[in-house]
Scaffold this motif. Structure first.
Motif, short mmCIF file in Angstrom:
data_model
loop_
_atom_site.label_atom_id
_atom_site.label_comp_id
_atom_site.label_asym_id
_atom_site.label_seq_id
_atom_site.Cartn_x
_atom_site.Cartn_y
_atom_site.Cartn_z
N GLY A 216 0.80 -1.22 0.00
CA GLY A 216 0.00 0.00 0.00
C GLY A 216 0.82 1.26 0.00
N GLY A 217 2.17 1.12 -0.06
CA GLY A 217 3.01 2.31 -0.11
C GLY A 217 2.85 3.05 -1.42
N THR A 218 3.21 4.33 -1.41
CA THR A 218 3.04 5.16 -2.59
C THR A 218 3.98 4.71 -3.71
OG1 THR A 218 2.48 7.00 -1.16
CG2 THR A 218 3.06 7.52 -3.44
N HIS A 219 3.41 4.42 -4.88
CA HIS A 219 4.17 4.07 -6.08
C HIS A 219 5.00 2.79 -5.91
CE1 HIS A 219 2.87 7.94 -7.45
NE2 HIS A 219 3.63 8.60 -6.59
N VAL A 220 4.63 1.94 -5.00
CA VAL A 220 5.31 0.65 -4.85
C VAL A 220 4.59 -0.39 -5.70
CG1 VAL A 220 5.99 -1.17 -3.24
CG2 VAL A 220 6.06 1.22 -2.51
N LEU A 234 8.36 -12.80 -4.87
CA LEU A 234 7.94 -11.55 -5.48
C LEU A 234 9.12 -10.59 -5.55
CD1 LEU A 234 5.25 -12.72 -4.00
CD2 LEU A 234 4.39 -10.41 -4.27
N VAL A 235 9.06 -9.67 -6.48
CA VAL A 235 10.03 -8.59 -6.58
C VAL A 235 9.28 -7.29 -6.28
CG1 VAL A 235 11.44 -7.23 -8.17
CG2 VAL A 235 11.61 -9.71 -8.18
N ALA A 236 9.85 -6.46 -5.43
CA ALA A 236 9.22 -5.20 -5.03
C ALA A 236 10.17 -4.05 -5.27
CB ALA A 236 8.81 -5.24 -3.57
N SER A 237 9.63 -2.94 -5.79
CA SER A 237 10.45 -1.75 -6.00
C SER A 237 9.54 -0.58 -6.33
CB SER A 237 11.46 -1.98 -7.12
OG SER A 237 12.36 -0.89 -7.22
N THR A 238 10.14 0.53 -6.69
CA THR A 238 9.44 1.71 -7.18
C THR A 238 10.14 2.16 -8.45
OG1 THR A 238 10.78 3.39 -6.09
CG2 THR A 238 9.03 2.37 -4.77
N LEU A 239 9.61 3.21 -9.07
CA LEU A 239 10.24 3.75 -10.27
C LEU A 239 11.19 4.89 -9.95
CD1 LEU A 239 7.26 3.72 -12.79
CD2 LEU A 239 9.28 2.25 -12.79
N GLU A 240 11.42 5.13 -8.67
CA GLU A 240 12.33 6.19 -8.28
C GLU A 240 13.78 5.79 -8.58
OE1 GLU A 240 11.64 7.01 -4.22
OE2 GLU A 240 9.54 7.59 -4.49
N GLU A 242 17.58 5.02 -8.21
CA GLU A 242 18.40 4.41 -7.16
C GLU A 242 17.56 3.70 -6.09
OE1 GLU A 242 21.48 4.41 -7.90
OE2 GLU A 242 21.19 5.89 -9.49
N ALA A 243 16.28 3.48 -6.35
CA ALA A 243 15.44 2.75 -5.38
C ALA A 243 15.85 1.28 -5.39
CB ALA A 243 13.98 2.88 -5.74
#
Length: 390
Positions: A216-220, A234-240, A242-243
């Motif tokens: 539920g995190g923003t843009h995750v 699962l793979v988790a990340s953001t589009l930021e 160096e995230a």
């Protein structure tokens, strides 16, 4: 979109005599495909719809509307993309694929529908092994270069292992993301339409909770790589920039039940597991006189630290239905989990739209009208939101 350049309806002239503010109010009660078709009716309608004030109000309403797209086709026959909106659940809208894909000059029967986001639709061709991005409103087609893994057939794409993220500013800019196991390690691949390039990042194995993006995190975003009997990958990340890209391995501790993908027809496990965005929907059924009967639907989600699958809620008062086969898709956005369940019984297709509000812990069960799919094959299904006129 369908070519609606036919004669203007007889009441169009009378409608034009009304004050422009009233006409705009009437048009705003419609959904996007209806508004686009009205632009073709008359120059007066086109001028009203192109007004900056109307565009702003229309896009604000459209951005909060969720769509379900279904791609259907017959062998060596025209393929059709159907769409239904939560604002208009009583009607399917029809988009002939030949018109959408005319700039690419490809046979629509060869394509599989992968995903949708805002105005962007993603198709994969099995013959030329290419991925195409189609803009639903501008009717433009962009060929995506092969990923670092090379050209891929339609069977290589797993719905819960990929994500299309279109930017909501009307620019047409988007990211296409998918995860795969390469040399026994999960790898994230990201395509940026702005630079027309791919980037790949090997996911990190970590047990540190501060590196695990919360559900539920923003843009995750969460992409499913694989499932064992008791553990998912699962793979988790953001589009930021160096995230971190991290691996999450949630355990499933639910008595003697096991994780599955697709439907198992045995007497031990009668479950359909539908994955997406860090959630899992378990559809339960029973064998009644050699026919499957829907008995229950449960929603599970990742725990806060990502180490386990946790029970969230069960659909109350499930409508029992007979089916021979079933599939589904699932997405979460702004705290609402949406799922579409598609079943087939004796050649007749049936579709149901489920939604769960995680804030109010409330379910919505929305049967959809007949999509006239008997005799057709379904070649892809996806939710989308944020469609705009510009």
């Amino acid at each position: 979109m369908e070519n609606q350049r036919s004669q203007a309806p007889k009441n169009a002239i009378g409608l034009c005599l009304l004050p422009q503010e009233l006409i705009q109010s009437i048009f705003l009660s419609l959904v996007l495909p209806e508004i686009v078709r009205l632009k073709l009716v008359s120059k007066s309608f086109s001028r009203i719809i192109s007004d900056h004030t109307f565009l702003r109000h229309c896009n604000a309403l459209s951005s909060s509307t969720t769509w379900l797209f279904v791609y259907k086709k017959r062998w060596l026959r025209d393929a059709v993309l159907h769409a239904v909106a939560d604002r208009r659940p009583d009607r399917w809208f029809r988009f002939p694929a030949a018109e959408l894909l005319r700039p690419a000059r490809l046979h629509a029967e060869d394509l599989f529908f992968l995903a949708a986001s805002n105005n962007v639709l993603l198709f994969a061709s099995n013959a030329v092994r290419e991925v195409l991005a189609v803009n639903l409103v501008s009717v433009t087609v962009k060929k995506i270069p092969p990923s670092p893994l090379g050209p891929r057939g339609t069977s290589s794409w797993r719905r819960s292992g990929m994500k299309l993220v279109a930017h909501p500013n009307g620019s047409g800019h988007f990211h296409f993301i998918f995860a795969e196991v390469v040399s026994n390690r999960p790898v994230l691949f990201v395509y940026d339409s702005l630079t027309d390039t791919w980037k790949s990042t090997t996911a990190e194995e970590t047990h540190e909770t501060d590196k695990t993006p919360p559900r539920g995190g923003t843009h995750v975003f969460y992409l499913n790589v694989g499932h064992g009997p008791r553990e998912s990958v699962l793979v988790a990340s953001t589009l930021e920039r160096e995230a971190p890209v991290v691996v999450i391995r949630p355990r499933f501790n639910n008595n003697n039940e096991s994780l599955t993908v697709g439907f198992t027809w045995g007497n031990v496990i009668d479950r359909l597991h539908v994955y997406g965005d860090g959630y899992m929907m378990i559809v339960k059924s029973e064998d009644v006189r050699s026919v499957r009967v829907l008995k229950g639907v449960e929603l599970w989600g990742l725990s806060c630290d990502g180490r386990t699958w946790e029970f969230v809620s069960a659909v109350p008062c499930v409508v029992e239905k007979r089916f021979a086969a079933m599939m589904g898709c699932l997405e979460e956005k702004n705290g609402v989990v949406r799922a579409a369940l598609v079943s087939n019984c004796e050649g007749v297709w049936d579709m149901t739209w489920l939604a769960f509000d995680t804030k109010w812990m409330q379910w919505t069960w929305m049967p959809l009208p007949d999509c006239k799919m008997k005799g057709w094959n379904m070649a892809g299904i996806s939710f989308s939101s944020g469609l705009t006129l510009s």
